[in-house]
Design a protein around this motif. Structure first.
Motif, short mmCIF file in Angstrom:
data_model
loop_
_atom_site.label_atom_id
_atom_site.label_comp_id
_atom_site.label_asym_id
_atom_site.label_seq_id
_atom_site.Cartn_x
_atom_site.Cartn_y
_atom_site.Cartn_z
N LYS A 107 0.83 -1.20 0.00
CA LYS A 107 0.00 0.00 0.00
C LYS A 107 0.87 1.26 0.00
N ILE A 108 0.32 2.34 -0.52
CA ILE A 108 1.03 3.61 -0.60
C ILE A 108 1.51 4.07 0.78
N ALA A 109 0.73 3.82 1.81
CA ALA A 109 1.13 4.23 3.17
C ALA A 109 2.48 3.65 3.57
N GLU A 110 2.86 2.53 2.96
CA GLU A 110 4.12 1.89 3.29
C GLU A 110 5.33 2.55 2.64
N ILE A 111 5.13 3.34 1.61
CA ILE A 111 6.27 3.96 0.93
C ILE A 111 6.24 5.48 0.94
N MET A 112 5.13 6.09 1.31
CA MET A 112 4.98 7.54 1.24
C MET A 112 5.84 8.25 2.28
N THR A 113 6.07 9.52 2.05
CA THR A 113 6.73 10.39 3.01
C THR A 113 5.64 11.02 3.86
N THR A 114 5.79 10.93 5.17
CA THR A 114 4.72 11.44 6.05
C THR A 114 4.96 12.86 6.54
N GLU A 115 6.19 13.32 6.50
CA GLU A 115 6.48 14.69 6.93
C GLU A 115 6.31 15.62 5.73
N VAL A 116 5.16 16.27 5.66
CA VAL A 116 4.84 17.09 4.51
C VAL A 116 4.67 18.54 4.95
N ALA A 117 5.43 19.41 4.33
CA ALA A 117 5.27 20.84 4.57
C ALA A 117 4.11 21.33 3.71
N LEU A 118 3.40 22.32 4.20
CA LEU A 118 2.22 22.85 3.52
C LEU A 118 2.37 24.35 3.31
N ALA A 119 1.82 24.84 2.23
CA ALA A 119 1.73 26.28 1.99
C ALA A 119 0.26 26.67 2.12
N ALA A 120 0.03 27.90 2.50
CA ALA A 120 -1.34 28.44 2.55
C ALA A 120 -1.56 29.32 1.32
N PRO A 121 -2.78 29.38 0.82
CA PRO A 121 -3.04 30.15 -0.40
C PRO A 121 -2.68 31.63 -0.28
N ASP A 122 -2.77 32.18 0.93
CA ASP A 122 -2.50 33.61 1.11
C ASP A 122 -1.05 33.90 1.48
N GLU A 123 -0.21 32.87 1.55
CA GLU A 123 1.21 33.09 1.82
C GLU A 123 1.90 33.66 0.59
N SER A 124 2.99 34.35 0.81
CA SER A 124 3.74 34.93 -0.30
C SER A 124 4.55 33.85 -1.02
N LEU A 125 4.89 34.16 -2.26
CA LEU A 125 5.75 33.25 -3.01
C LEU A 125 7.11 33.14 -2.33
N GLN A 126 7.55 34.23 -1.71
CA GLN A 126 8.81 34.21 -0.97
C GLN A 126 8.75 33.18 0.14
N ARG A 127 7.66 33.15 0.89
CA ARG A 127 7.50 32.20 2.00
C ARG A 127 7.46 30.77 1.47
N ALA A 128 6.73 30.54 0.39
CA ALA A 128 6.67 29.19 -0.20
C ALA A 128 8.05 28.75 -0.65
N ALA A 129 8.80 29.65 -1.28
CA ALA A 129 10.15 29.32 -1.73
C ALA A 129 11.07 29.04 -0.54
N ASP A 130 10.90 29.80 0.54
CA ASP A 130 11.69 29.56 1.75
C ASP A 130 11.42 28.17 2.32
N ILE A 131 10.15 27.77 2.33
CA ILE A 131 9.79 26.43 2.84
C ILE A 131 10.42 25.36 1.95
N MET A 132 10.33 25.55 0.62
CA MET A 132 10.93 24.59 -0.31
C MET A 132 12.43 24.48 -0.09
N LEU A 133 13.08 25.60 0.12
CA LEU A 133 14.52 25.60 0.35
C LEU A 133 14.86 24.87 1.65
N ALA A 134 14.14 25.19 2.71
CA ALA A 134 14.41 24.58 4.01
C ALA A 134 14.18 23.08 4.00
N LYS A 135 13.16 22.64 3.28
CA LYS A 135 12.80 21.22 3.23
C LYS A 135 13.46 20.48 2.08
N ASP A 136 14.14 21.21 1.21
CA ASP A 136 14.79 20.63 0.02
C ASP A 136 13.79 19.87 -0.83
#
Length: 138
Positions: free
Chosen positions: A2-31
């Motif tokens: 099952k997918i639950a056996e191979i998926m990554t469970t630590e998922v960062a989330l963005a909010a629709p009203d967050e800035s692109l800068q904040r989303a990019a910062d999260i992507m950078l921090a989480k690689d």
């Protein structure tokens, strides 16, 4: 398997009203190159580093533009109890390298990527997915 056996469970989330800068910062921090977008507990879209670059910067939007301005609102997902082969086939047909994973109550519980399949030992599923998403563009 099952997918639950191979998926990554630590998922960062963005909010629709967050800035692109904040989303990019999260992507950078989480690689990571993409983030699910959530609003009030619901999955409402996906944003990728390519969305920020092509839909945002290339169109003249600045770092203060919001995630909702460039995200893809067409949310594709799979369920945590789905079979790995079925999800790989679906991802190959959709030509996507990652999918959010939700419970049957539609709560975000993880994300599954091409890398998860490659490291899962499910070689048939990984091969099928790779052939579907790695399509040359002429």
């Amino acid at each position: 398997m099952k997918i639950a056996e191979i998926m990554t469970t630590e998922v960062a989330l963005a909010a629709p009203d967050e800035s692109l800068q904040r989303a990019a910062d999260i992507m950078l921090a989480k690689d990571v190159g993409c983030l699910p977008v959530g609003d009030k507990g619901k999955l409402v879209g996906m944003i990728t580093d390519r969305d920020i670059t092509i839909r945002g910067i290339a169109r003249g939007l600045g770092a203060d533009a919001t995630v909702s301005q460039v995200m893809n609102p067409q949310v594709r997902y799979c369920y945590q109890d789905q079979d790995v082969d079925d999800v790989a086939r679906n991802m190959a047909e959709l030509q996507v390298r990652r999918l959010p994973v939700v419970s049957r109550d539609k709560d975000l519980v993880g994300i599954v990527s091409l890398a998860d399949f490659a490291h899962s030992g499910e070689t048939r599923s990984a091969d099928q997915l790779m052939k579907g998403v790695a399509v040359p563009h002429n």
